[in-house]
Design an enzyme around this catalytic site. Structure first.
Site, PDB file in Angstrom:
ATOM      1  N   CYS A   1       0.971  -1.029   0.048  1.00  7.96           N
ATOM      2  CA  CYS A   1      -0.017   0.106   0.009  1.00  7.96           C
ATOM      3  C   CYS A   1       0.921   1.210   0.183  1.00  7.96           C
ATOM      4  O   CYS A   1       1.188   1.751   1.078  1.00  7.96           O
ATOM      5  CB  CYS A   1      -0.812  -0.028   1.414  1.00  7.96           C
ATOM      6  SG  CYS A   1      -1.987   1.480   1.214  1.00  7.96           S
TER       7      CYS A   1
ATOM      8  N   CYS B   1      -0.496   4.110   1.978  1.00  7.23           N
ATOM      9  CA  CYS B   1      -0.218   4.023   3.295  1.00  7.23           C
ATOM     10  C   CYS B   1       1.111   4.235   3.846  1.00  7.23           C
ATOM     11  O   CYS B   1       1.403   4.831   4.915  1.00  7.23           O
ATOM     12  CB  CYS B   1      -0.936   2.798   4.035  1.00  7.23           C
ATOM     13  SG  CYS B   1      -2.094   1.992   3.098  1.00  7.23           S
ATOM     14  N   ASP B   2       2.032   3.528   3.009  1.00 10.71           N
ATOM     15  CA  ASP B   2       3.389   3.348   3.639  1.00 10.71           C
ATOM     16  C   ASP B   2       4.382   4.300   2.968  1.00 10.71           C
ATOM     17  O   ASP B   2       5.579   4.489   3.435  1.00 10.71           O
ATOM     18  CB  ASP B   2       3.806   2.027   3.678  1.00 10.71           C
ATOM     19  CG  ASP B   2       3.017   1.175   4.336  1.00 10.71           C
ATOM     20  OD1 ASP B   2       2.376   1.458   5.214  1.00 10.71           O
ATOM     21  OD2 ASP B   2       2.966  -0.286   3.972  1.00 10.71           O
TER      22      ASP B   2
HETATM   23  C1  LIG Z   1      -4.789   1.647  -0.557  1.00  8.72           C
HETATM   24  C2  LIG Z   1      -6.076   1.606  -1.048  1.00  8.72           C
HETATM   25  C3  LIG Z   1      -6.767   3.056  -1.397  1.00  8.72           C
HETATM   26  C4  LIG Z   1      -7.879   3.148  -2.274  1.00  8.72           C
HETATM   27  N1  LIG Z   1      -8.408   4.507  -2.410  1.00  8.72           N
HETATM   28  C5  LIG Z   1      -9.740   4.565  -2.772  1.00  8.72           C
HETATM   29  C6  LIG Z   1     -10.066   6.025  -3.111  1.00  8.72           C
HETATM   30  O1  LIG Z   1      -9.503   6.863  -2.815  1.00  8.72           O
HETATM   31  N2  LIG Z   1     -11.337   5.988  -3.490  1.00  8.72           N
HETATM   32  C7  LIG Z   1     -12.299   4.942  -3.675  1.00  8.72           C
HETATM   33  O2  LIG Z   1     -13.375   4.974  -4.006  1.00  8.72           O
HETATM   34  N3  LIG Z   1     -11.883   3.545  -3.492  1.00  8.72           N
HETATM   35  C8  LIG Z   1     -10.557   3.415  -2.968  1.00  8.72           C
HETATM   36  N4  LIG Z   1     -10.013   2.261  -2.933  1.00  8.72           N
HETATM   37  C9  LIG Z   1     -11.004   1.061  -3.048  1.00  8.72           C
HETATM   38  C10 LIG Z   1     -11.739   0.685  -2.128  1.00  8.72           C
HETATM   39  O3  LIG Z   1     -11.244   0.738  -0.748  1.00  8.72           O
HETATM   40  C11 LIG Z   1     -12.458  -0.596  -2.207  1.00  8.72           C
HETATM   41  O4  LIG Z   1     -13.189  -0.414  -3.503  1.00  8.72           O
HETATM   42  C12 LIG Z   1     -13.632  -0.816  -1.137  1.00  8.72           C
HETATM   43  O5  LIG Z   1     -13.091  -0.852   0.345  1.00  8.72           O
HETATM   44  C13 LIG Z   1     -14.320  -2.045  -1.251  1.00  8.72           C
HETATM   45  O6  LIG Z   1     -15.163  -2.111  -0.352  1.00  8.72           O
HETATM   46  P1  LIG Z   1     -15.609  -3.734   0.115  1.00  8.72           P
HETATM   47  O7  LIG Z   1     -16.678  -3.576   1.424  1.00  8.72           O
HETATM   48  O8  LIG Z   1     -16.137  -4.289  -0.868  1.00  8.72           O
HETATM   49  O9  LIG Z   1     -14.532  -4.548   0.714  1.00  8.72           O
HETATM   50  P2  LIG Z   1     -13.346  -4.257   1.857  1.00  8.72           P
HETATM   51  O10 LIG Z   1     -13.300  -2.930   2.080  1.00  8.72           O
HETATM   52  O11 LIG Z   1     -12.466  -5.175   1.285  1.00  8.72           O
HETATM   53  O12 LIG Z   1     -14.205  -4.843   2.986  1.00  8.72           O
HETATM   54  C14 LIG Z   1     -14.329  -6.079   3.196  1.00  8.72           C
HETATM   55  C15 LIG Z   1     -14.582  -6.332   4.618  1.00  8.72           C
HETATM   56  O13 LIG Z   1     -14.897  -7.916   4.900  1.00  8.72           O
HETATM   57  C16 LIG Z   1     -14.121  -8.360   5.696  1.00  8.72           C
HETATM   58  N5  LIG Z   1     -13.698  -9.758   5.768  1.00  8.72           N
HETATM   59  C17 LIG Z   1     -12.897 -10.337   4.588  1.00  8.72           C
HETATM   60  N6  LIG Z   1     -12.952 -11.742   4.538  1.00  8.72           N
HETATM   61  C18 LIG Z   1     -13.454 -12.177   5.689  1.00  8.72           C
HETATM   62  C19 LIG Z   1     -14.100 -13.233   6.285  1.00  8.72           C
HETATM   63  N7  LIG Z   1     -13.499 -14.408   6.032  1.00  8.72           N
HETATM   64  N8  LIG Z   1     -14.611 -13.129   7.346  1.00  8.72           N
HETATM   65  C20 LIG Z   1     -15.099 -12.093   8.095  1.00  8.72           C
HETATM   66  N9  LIG Z   1     -14.919 -10.900   7.419  1.00  8.72           N
HETATM   67  C21 LIG Z   1     -14.050 -10.899   6.513  1.00  8.72           C
HETATM   68  C22 LIG Z   1     -12.842  -7.666   6.076  1.00  8.72           C
HETATM   69  O14 LIG Z   1     -12.146  -7.508   7.279  1.00  8.72           O
HETATM   70  C23 LIG Z   1     -13.531  -6.208   5.683  1.00  8.72           C
HETATM   71  O15 LIG Z   1     -14.287  -5.602   6.832  1.00  8.72           O
HETATM   72  C24 LIG Z   1      -8.782   1.962  -2.303  1.00  8.72           C
HETATM   73  C25 LIG Z   1      -8.295   0.826  -1.994  1.00  8.72           C
HETATM   74  C26 LIG Z   1      -7.067   0.892  -1.453  1.00  8.72           C
HETATM   75  C27 LIG Z   1      -6.365  -0.595  -1.015  1.00  8.72           C
END
Ligand SMILES: Cc1cc2nc3c(=O)[nH]c(=O)nc-3n(C[C@H](O)[C@H](O)[C@H](O)COP(=O)(O)OP(=O)(O)OC[C@H]3O[C@@H](n4cnc5c(N)ncnc54)[C@H](O)[C@@H]3O)c2cc1C
Length: 303
Positions: free
Chosen positions: A132, A135-136
């Site tokens: 990341c 982040c880092d």
């Molecule tokens: C460094 C970085 C910067 C980003 N910047 C942006 C930005 O500026 N703007 C933007 O729109 N998007 C950004 N993104 C993308 C965005 O963060 C993701 O598209 C979004 O978070 C996806 O949401 P989600 O809820 O699908 O999954 P996630 O955010 O991945 O959440 C998944 C959840 O499921 C949980 N989980 C996973 N496996 C299990 C399991 N087996 N059992 C129980 N719980 C589980 C995790 O703990 C987490 O709580 C960025 C991503 C990264 C990595």
């Protein structure tokens, strides 16, 4: 615990939004997640979430979490290890051995960073190997670093750190496939050396990363003297617990239709774990809302 209407797996933007919608529909609900916030927790600044202008990732997570608390959404911290269909219902089992039953499930478990799988990668994780740049990046201020990858993630990483570090080697296996606007900026910088046609062989050093060995398709080897390696080769969906139950696409993502329905009636999916191509916070939140409304419609018909 008695039979619930709905279990939401994951509490990133998709899972949290699904929970808000489901709770407001009056469903009996449990969120099971191994962390609250998902990838947003490790995002520096979010500049593209409508209405907020610019916030840090943790600020956005905190606002979403507060909304869940205000609605008294029940959240259990735990890692889901298995999702199975039992009769007409579904059983969600955690790694700790707890089992919860519901009439419908929303999978919102997101994705994690893909690893290179080379010697030294695991050993130097958090000691020079990072997934990341946002982040880092500041930890590598003034150093020579390498970014590995050829897509938008890698290009964004380079542009994120370019003003902090001394030099960036961009190691690309085939060709640089990132958006032209980013490629142009990278090519225009005298701080970046792009090495196309190279793969990583090994990461090594002492207490921290010191060198990165790369090899070309023709077998030509180079050693880059770098203090940091950013692995930016994309994301892998968190689907292990649902493998064998729901249909996946060729990228290993859960295949969903426009209503967030999976191949199994009663199991819905939303966000980065799905076949929806845009991996963004606002998209994940929108898909979470859709999944909850679809689950509500499904449950209403079943009653
Ligand atoms: C460094 C970085 C910067 C980003 N910047 C942006 C930005 O500026 N703007 C933007 O729109 N998007 C950004 N993104 C993308 C965005 O963060 C993701 O598209 C979004 O978070 C996806 O949401 P989600 O809820 O699908 O999954 P996630 O955010 O991945 O959440 C998944 C959840 O499921 C949980 N989980 C996973 N496996 C299990 C399991 N087996 N059992 C129980 N719980 C589980 C995790 O703990 C987490 O709580 C960025 C991503 C990264 C990595």
């Amino acid at each position: 615990m008695s039979l619930l209407d709905l279990i939401v797996i994951g509490a990133g933007p998709a899972g949290m939004t699904a929970a808000i919608y489901a709770k407001r529909k009056g469903l009996s609900l449990l969120v099971i997640t191994d962390s609250v916030g998902g990838q947003v927790s490790s995002t520096g600044r979010v500049e593209n979430y409508p209405g907020l202008g610019g916030v840090t990732g943790p600020q956005l997570v905190s606002a979403m979490k507060k909304q869940l608390e205000g609605l008294s959404v029940d959240i259990k911290l735990g890692r889901v290890s298995k999702l199975e269909k039992i009769g007409d219902n579904f059983r969600v089992t955690t790694a700790g051995g707890n089992a919860y039953d519901a009439r419908a499930v929303i999978i919102a478990s997101g994705s994690h960073w893909r690893e290179l799988g080379v010697p030294g990668e695991k050993e130097y994780k958090n000691r020079g190997v990072s997934y990341c740049a946002t982040c880092d990046g500041p930890l590598f201020a003034g150093m020579d670093v390498a970014v590995v990858g050829g897509g938008n993630s890698a290009a964004e990483a380079v542009l994120d750190i370019i003003n902090m570090v001394s030099k960036v080697y961009l190691v690309v296996r085939s060709t640089l496939k990132a958006d032209k606007v980013m490629v142009d900026r990278i090519m225009a910088s005298d701080k970046v050396t792009v090495l196309t046609g190279y793969t990583v062989e090994r990461i090594h050093g002492n207490d921290f990363v010191e060198h990165l060995d790369i090899i070309s398709k023709d077998g030509e080897r180079k050693t880059l003297n770098v203090g940091g390696v950013f692995v930016e080769i994309g994301l892998s969906p968190n689907v292990n617990f649902a493998r064998g139950l729901v249909q996946l696409n060729d990228r290993g993502e859960i295949a969903v239709d426009g209503y967030c329905r999976t191949s199994v009636p009663g199991v819905f999916a939303a966000g980065d774990v799905t076949s929806v191509p845009q991996k963004q916070i606002v998209v994940a939140a929108g898909e979470g809302a859709k999944a909850a409304m679809s689950a509500y419609a499904y449950l209403s018909i079943q009653k």
